[in-house]
Design an enzyme around this catalytic site. Structure first.
Site, PDB file in Angstrom:
ATOM      1  N   LYS A   8     -10.407  -4.384  -3.632  1.00  0.00           N
ATOM      2  CA  LYS A   8     -11.208  -3.164  -3.741  1.00  0.00           C
ATOM      3  C   LYS A   8     -10.384  -2.044  -4.329  1.00  0.00           C
ATOM      4  CE  LYS A   8     -13.368  -4.372   0.596  1.00  0.00           C
ATOM      5  NZ  LYS A   8     -13.315  -4.224   2.031  1.00  0.00           N
ATOM      6  N   LYS A  35      -4.520 -10.661  -6.517  1.00  0.00           N
ATOM      7  CA  LYS A  35      -5.780 -11.000  -5.829  1.00  0.00           C
ATOM      8  C   LYS A  35      -6.868  -9.995  -6.196  1.00  0.00           C
ATOM      9  CE  LYS A  35      -5.337  -8.353  -1.678  1.00  0.00           C
ATOM     10  NZ  LYS A  35      -5.311  -8.108  -0.301  1.00  0.00           N
ATOM     11  N   LYS A  95       0.833  -1.214   0.000  1.00  0.00           N
ATOM     12  CA  LYS A  95       0.000   0.000   0.000  1.00  0.00           C
ATOM     13  C   LYS A  95       0.857   1.249   0.000  1.00  0.00           C
ATOM     14  CE  LYS A  95      -4.382  -1.517   1.940  1.00  0.00           C
ATOM     15  NZ  LYS A  95      -5.404  -1.259   2.957  1.00  0.00           N
TER      16      LYS A  95
HETATM   17  P1  TYM Z   1     -10.620  -6.636   4.114  1.00  0.00           P
HETATM   18  O1  TYM Z   1     -11.679  -5.657   4.455  1.00  0.00           O
HETATM   19  O2  TYM Z   1      -9.620  -6.262   3.059  1.00  0.00           O
HETATM   20  O3  TYM Z   1     -11.274  -8.010   3.650  1.00  0.00           O
HETATM   21  C1  TYM Z   1     -12.272  -8.683   4.402  1.00  0.00           C
HETATM   22  C2  TYM Z   1     -12.051 -10.181   4.293  1.00  0.00           C
HETATM   23  O4  TYM Z   1     -12.072 -10.590   2.909  1.00  0.00           O
HETATM   24  C3  TYM Z   1     -10.901 -11.385   2.647  1.00  0.00           C
HETATM   25  N1  TYM Z   1     -10.491 -11.154   1.247  1.00  0.00           N
HETATM   26  C4  TYM Z   1     -10.330 -12.128   0.337  1.00  0.00           C
HETATM   27  N2  TYM Z   1     -10.519 -13.462   0.409  1.00  0.00           N
HETATM   28  C5  TYM Z   1     -10.304 -14.172  -0.719  1.00  0.00           C
HETATM   29  N3  TYM Z   1      -9.903 -13.615  -1.901  1.00  0.00           N
HETATM   30  C6  TYM Z   1      -9.703 -12.286  -2.016  1.00  0.00           C
HETATM   31  N4  TYM Z   1      -9.349 -11.747  -3.167  1.00  0.00           N
HETATM   32  C7  TYM Z   1      -9.923 -11.477  -0.860  1.00  0.00           C
HETATM   33  N5  TYM Z   1      -9.828 -10.143  -0.622  1.00  0.00           N
HETATM   34  C8  TYM Z   1     -10.172  -9.965   0.689  1.00  0.00           C
HETATM   35  C9  TYM Z   1      -9.857 -10.870   3.618  1.00  0.00           C
HETATM   36  O5  TYM Z   1      -8.832 -11.826   3.824  1.00  0.00           O
HETATM   37  C10 TYM Z   1     -10.686 -10.616   4.857  1.00  0.00           C
HETATM   38  O6  TYM Z   1     -10.848 -11.808   5.598  1.00  0.00           O
HETATM   39  N6  TYM Z   1      -7.254  -6.221   7.819  1.00  0.00           N
HETATM   40  C11 TYM Z   1      -8.547  -6.783   7.445  1.00  0.00           C
HETATM   41  C12 TYM Z   1      -9.691  -6.326   8.331  1.00  0.00           C
HETATM   42  C13 TYM Z   1      -9.499  -6.565   9.786  1.00  0.00           C
HETATM   43  C14 TYM Z   1      -9.576  -7.813  10.456  1.00  0.00           C
HETATM   44  C15 TYM Z   1      -9.385  -7.523  11.835  1.00  0.00           C
HETATM   45  C16 TYM Z   1      -9.789  -9.127  10.035  1.00  0.00           C
HETATM   46  C17 TYM Z   1      -9.257  -5.609  10.732  1.00  0.00           C
HETATM   47  N7  TYM Z   1      -9.197  -6.192  11.965  1.00  0.00           N
HETATM   48  C18 TYM Z   1      -9.406  -8.530  12.787  1.00  0.00           C
HETATM   49  C19 TYM Z   1      -9.808 -10.136  11.001  1.00  0.00           C
HETATM   50  C20 TYM Z   1      -9.615  -9.838  12.357  1.00  0.00           C
HETATM   51  C21 TYM Z   1      -8.887  -6.342   6.033  1.00  0.00           C
HETATM   52  O7  TYM Z   1      -8.412  -5.332   5.554  1.00  0.00           O
HETATM   53  O8  TYM Z   1      -9.854  -7.110   5.430  1.00  0.00           O
END
Ligand code: TYM
Length: 332
Positions: free
Chosen positions: A200, A197, A111
């Protein structure tokens, strides 16, 4: 009972990767475990957000969580900024994690490299300390299992390291959590650039299937998905990333196995059509419910407020435990 915690950022629209990698499994887990799910708006502001959009997206993300089947009577659903213990514990963990550990996080490197010509100079300090806040989210609830996609693996490992270090320094305080990463669908790839991957934060949405895409758009995105010039349908992520991604999406959408499904298709056209059809079938009920929920802002706010009250009860106890262990004077 096993306690499950996970979070999603309210940035952009929820996409198929979020759904297959995470949300679907959250919905399954709520019936077998004590589950807590959070819309992580404090994480979202590590990159600049328009205030009106952030507000709207936070509500829309809560609507999506309910639409995928999360039931506020079976699990706790809340918004991170409503539970002040999250940033409070994050500070204690920022003082436990090292600068070097944070610098090695690949998500930060990715990022911040997009941050313009001055590189890391221009990114927020919050983007750098993001993993400490994520560790706080998880550790605040004595979490056993964290259902996430594959891209969160490194953050989960850091969470475990920080918790172990804290326990070692100050005595047993935190439960050491484990990542629960699905066998299929943990890394849904971009349909146009199948070595990246699905995300967003991409400059083109042609390769990203949004949860809100209508059937015609979904079908078109799959029809145009990048494959390769070889005709054989085979599950081989290394050498055939585009075709393997389609097989993985089809498998995750139909509870099948990608390698077995490969044998059912003669050519890419049929595979693309079948995958689009399966995705449309999976998303249609979610879209319908989400549209209804977006009309019910009062209900969404009520879910958020009840969820925050439930979450705070647990979080306050664990934060007090951490303060006490670290040597802060705790008054009752
Ligand atoms: P975020 O908001 O980017 O994504 C939410 C969830 O979606 C999964 N994900 C994917 N899984 C499969 N293929 C993909 N292309 C893909 N893109 C996203 C992510 O792995 C995630 O599970 N840092 C985290 C948010 C967070 C969090 C936490 C998660 C903050 N605190 C505590 C678990 C526990 C994030 O940015 O997810």
């Amino acid at each position: 009972m096993t306690r499950v915690f996970s979070g999603i950022q309210p940035t952009g629209e929820v996409h198929l990767g979020n759904y297959l990698g995470a949300l679907r499994h959250w919905a399954e887990a709520q019936h077998e475990n004590e589950s807590i799910y959070c819309v992580v708006d404090l994480h979202a502001v590590t990159v600049r957000q328009d205030p009106d959009e952030l507000r709207a997206k936070t509500l829309a993300t809560m609507a999506t969580l309910l639409a995928v089947g999360l039931d506020p009577d079976s699990c706790t659903l809340f918004v991170q900024s409503h539970v002040h213990e999250h940033p409070e514990l994050a500070w204690l963990l920022e003082c436990t994690v090292s600068f070097g550990e944070l610098r090695r996080m690949t998500q930060f490197k990715d990022k911040s490299s997009r941050g313009g010509s001055d590189g890391v100079e221009g990114v927020s300090a919050g983007l750098f300390t993001y993993p400490a806040l994520m560790a706080a989210d998880i550790l605040l609830y004595d979490t056993d299992l964290v259902p996430v996609g594959d891209d969160q693996r490194q953050h989960l490992e850091l969470t475990r390291d920080v918790a172990e270090r804290f326990n070692h320094r100050y005595g047993d305080t935190f439960v050491i959590p484990e990542a629960a990463i699905p066998r299929v669908g943990a890394r849904v790839m971009d349909l146009q650039r199948p070595t990246d991957k699905m995300s967003k934060s991409t400059d083109s949405d042609a390769g990203v299937v949004m949860l809100t895409d209508d059937p015609a758009t979904i079908t078109r995105k799959f029809r145009r998905a990048v494959t390769d010039s070889e005709p054989e349908v085979r599950y081989d992520p290394e050498n055939k990333p585009g075709v393997s991604n389609l097989l993985a999406i089809l498998a995750a959408s139909t509870s099948g196995d990608p390698a077995t499904l490969a044998g059912e298709f003669e050519g890419y056209g049929a595979l693309k059509a079948a995958t689009a059809e399966a995705v449309v079938a999976v998303l249609e009920p979610v879209q319908r419910r989400r549209a209804e929920l977006l009309e019910e802002e009062g209900y969404l706010l009520d879910v958020m407020s009840k969820g925050a009250a439930k979450a705070s009860e647990i979080a306050a106890d664990v934060l007090r435990r951490a303060h006490d262990a670290m040597g802060f004077v705790v008054v009752h």
